[in-house]
Design an enzyme around this catalytic site. Structure first.
Site, mmCIF file in Angstrom:
data_model
loop_
_atom_site.group_PDB
_atom_site.id
_atom_site.type_symbol
_atom_site.label_atom_id
_atom_site.label_comp_id
_atom_site.label_asym_id
_atom_site.label_seq_id
_atom_site.Cartn_x
_atom_site.Cartn_y
_atom_site.Cartn_z
ATOM 1 N N THR A 12 28.447 11.239 -3.934
ATOM 2 C CA THR A 12 29.560 11.225 -2.983
ATOM 3 C C THR A 12 30.010 9.806 -2.671
ATOM 4 O O THR A 12 29.223 8.864 -2.790
ATOM 5 C CB THR A 12 29.181 11.953 -1.672
ATOM 6 N N ASN A 13 31.286 9.683 -2.282
ATOM 7 C CA ASN A 13 31.790 8.383 -1.812
ATOM 8 C C ASN A 13 31.745 8.336 -0.290
ATOM 9 O O ASN A 13 32.063 7.332 0.315
ATOM 10 C CB ASN A 13 33.260 8.186 -2.227
ATOM 11 N N ASP A 70 33.676 18.983 -3.643
ATOM 12 C CA ASP A 70 35.031 18.602 -3.285
ATOM 13 C C ASP A 70 35.528 19.635 -2.288
ATOM 14 O O ASP A 70 35.430 20.831 -2.525
ATOM 15 C CB ASP A 70 35.940 18.550 -4.510
ATOM 16 N N PHE A 145 32.845 14.325 10.696
ATOM 17 C CA PHE A 145 33.766 13.398 10.042
ATOM 18 C C PHE A 145 35.080 14.124 9.722
ATOM 19 O O PHE A 145 35.200 15.330 9.947
ATOM 20 C CB PHE A 145 33.141 12.819 8.760
ATOM 21 N N PHE A 147 38.309 16.012 9.360
ATOM 22 C CA PHE A 147 39.091 16.878 10.246
ATOM 23 C C PHE A 147 38.229 17.685 11.216
ATOM 24 O O PHE A 147 38.739 18.598 11.881
ATOM 25 C CB PHE A 147 39.988 17.798 9.402
ATOM 26 N N ASP A 148 36.959 17.360 11.320
ATOM 27 C CA ASP A 148 36.059 18.087 12.233
ATOM 28 C C ASP A 148 36.587 18.178 13.676
ATOM 29 O O ASP A 148 36.433 19.220 14.309
ATOM 30 C CB ASP A 148 34.658 17.450 12.238
ATOM 31 N N HIS A 173 31.476 25.555 5.468
ATOM 32 C CA HIS A 173 31.885 25.754 4.074
ATOM 33 C C HIS A 173 30.869 25.104 3.123
ATOM 34 O O HIS A 173 30.443 25.684 2.138
ATOM 35 C CB HIS A 173 33.281 25.153 3.890
HETATM 36 P P1 IMP Z 1 36.556 15.288 -0.342
HETATM 37 O O1 IMP Z 1 37.667 15.053 -1.320
HETATM 38 O O2 IMP Z 1 35.730 16.473 -0.672
HETATM 39 O O3 IMP Z 1 35.703 14.090 -0.096
HETATM 40 O O4 IMP Z 1 37.183 15.640 1.063
HETATM 41 C C1 IMP Z 1 38.534 15.603 1.327
HETATM 42 C C2 IMP Z 1 38.820 15.348 2.770
HETATM 43 O O5 IMP Z 1 38.628 16.551 3.484
HETATM 44 C C3 IMP Z 1 37.934 14.304 3.426
HETATM 45 O O6 IMP Z 1 38.565 13.068 3.464
HETATM 46 C C4 IMP Z 1 37.779 14.818 4.822
HETATM 47 O O7 IMP Z 1 38.746 14.254 5.627
HETATM 48 C C5 IMP Z 1 38.033 16.295 4.695
HETATM 49 N N1 IMP Z 1 36.774 17.044 4.772
HETATM 50 C C6 IMP Z 1 35.973 17.453 3.768
HETATM 51 N N2 IMP Z 1 34.918 18.113 4.245
HETATM 52 C C7 IMP Z 1 35.043 18.115 5.584
HETATM 53 C C8 IMP Z 1 34.244 18.617 6.648
HETATM 54 O O8 IMP Z 1 33.178 19.199 6.475
HETATM 55 N N3 IMP Z 1 34.736 18.406 7.881
HETATM 56 C C9 IMP Z 1 35.893 17.749 8.129
HETATM 57 N N4 IMP Z 1 36.656 17.246 7.193
HETATM 58 C C10 IMP Z 1 36.235 17.427 5.927
#
Ligand code: IMP
Length: 193
Positions: A12-13, A70, A145, A147-148, A173
């Site tokens: 992960t990043n 993702d 983090f 959109f939580d 999720h």
């Molecule tokens: P990613 O591409 O999977 O790293 O996530 C895309 C974006 O969705 C991230 O920048 C977060 O803002 C949001 N995101 C992913 N998972 C969560 C979560 O569990 N809670 C809140 N925001 C999330």
């Protein structure tokens, strides 16, 4: 003594996301560690494709059993936006921008979705986890983090950001996808996790 347990690397990043995944895996008895390998994100409308591509590219570098998730937030009133573009939307318009788009909108249903790609050669699979709920009218809470702070899962009054990590991990999720993965790897594929 049986064969040794497989150690799973979480690519992960996003360190917060990594820590969340490690906690979920720990609770399932899986030996896991965050791998500091770049997660390469292609642009696609399908989270499954994004996750699988990131997993394959990370495997070329790491060459160890790994998982990449993702995730995205799919808002019904916005026809699923930001969905697969959640990372970009978060970095550009952010939580405030999403709330602005939702101003005066009464249908506030949204779902978080995770596509979790795992590579344990010769096995390569993607698991899906989803949780639905509603978008709040203002941000609440400081944990978690992304959109939580603006997402309240169904059956709850608090946002994810108002919950402890343990509470979020019971229903999220991401947790659903990891639980499905571990169950399938152990039961169907007899993987020693
Ligand atoms: P990613 O591409 O999977 O790293 O996530 C895309 C974006 O969705 C991230 O920048 C977060 O803002 C949001 N995101 C992913 N998972 C969560 C979560 O569990 N809670 C809140 N925001 C999330």
């Amino acid at each position: 003594m049986g064969p040794p347990k497989i150690k799973l690397y979480v690519v992960t990043n996003n360190i917060k996301k990594g820590e969340e995944a490690i906690k979920i895996l720990e609770s399932l008895g899986v030996d896991a560690e965050i791998a500091l390998v770049e997660k390469k994100e292609i642009q696609s409308e399908k989270l499954e494709e994004i996750a699988l591509h990131a997993a394959r590219t990370a495997y070329l570098v790491l060459k160890k059993p790994l998982a990449v998730d993702d995730s995205g937030l799919f808002i019904e009133a916005l026809n699923g936006f930001p969905g697969p573009y959640s990372n970009y939307a978060y970095k550009t318009i952010g939580v405030k921008g999403i709330l602005k788009l939702m101003e005066g909108v009464s249908t506030r249903k949204a779902c978080f979705k995770t596509a979790l790609a795992v590579i344990i050669p010769p096995l390569e699979k993607v698991y899906i986890g989803e949780v639905c709920g509603t978008i709040t009218t203002e941000p609440r809470g400081t944990s978690g983090f992304g959109f939580d702070p603006i997402f309240t899962p169904e059956g709850e009054t608090r946002t994810f950001a108002e919950m402890s990590l343990e509470e979020k991990n019971k229903i999220s999720h991401r947790a659903k996808a990891y639980k499905l993965m571990v169950k399938d790897l152990r039961e169907t594929w007899k993987t020693i996790l």
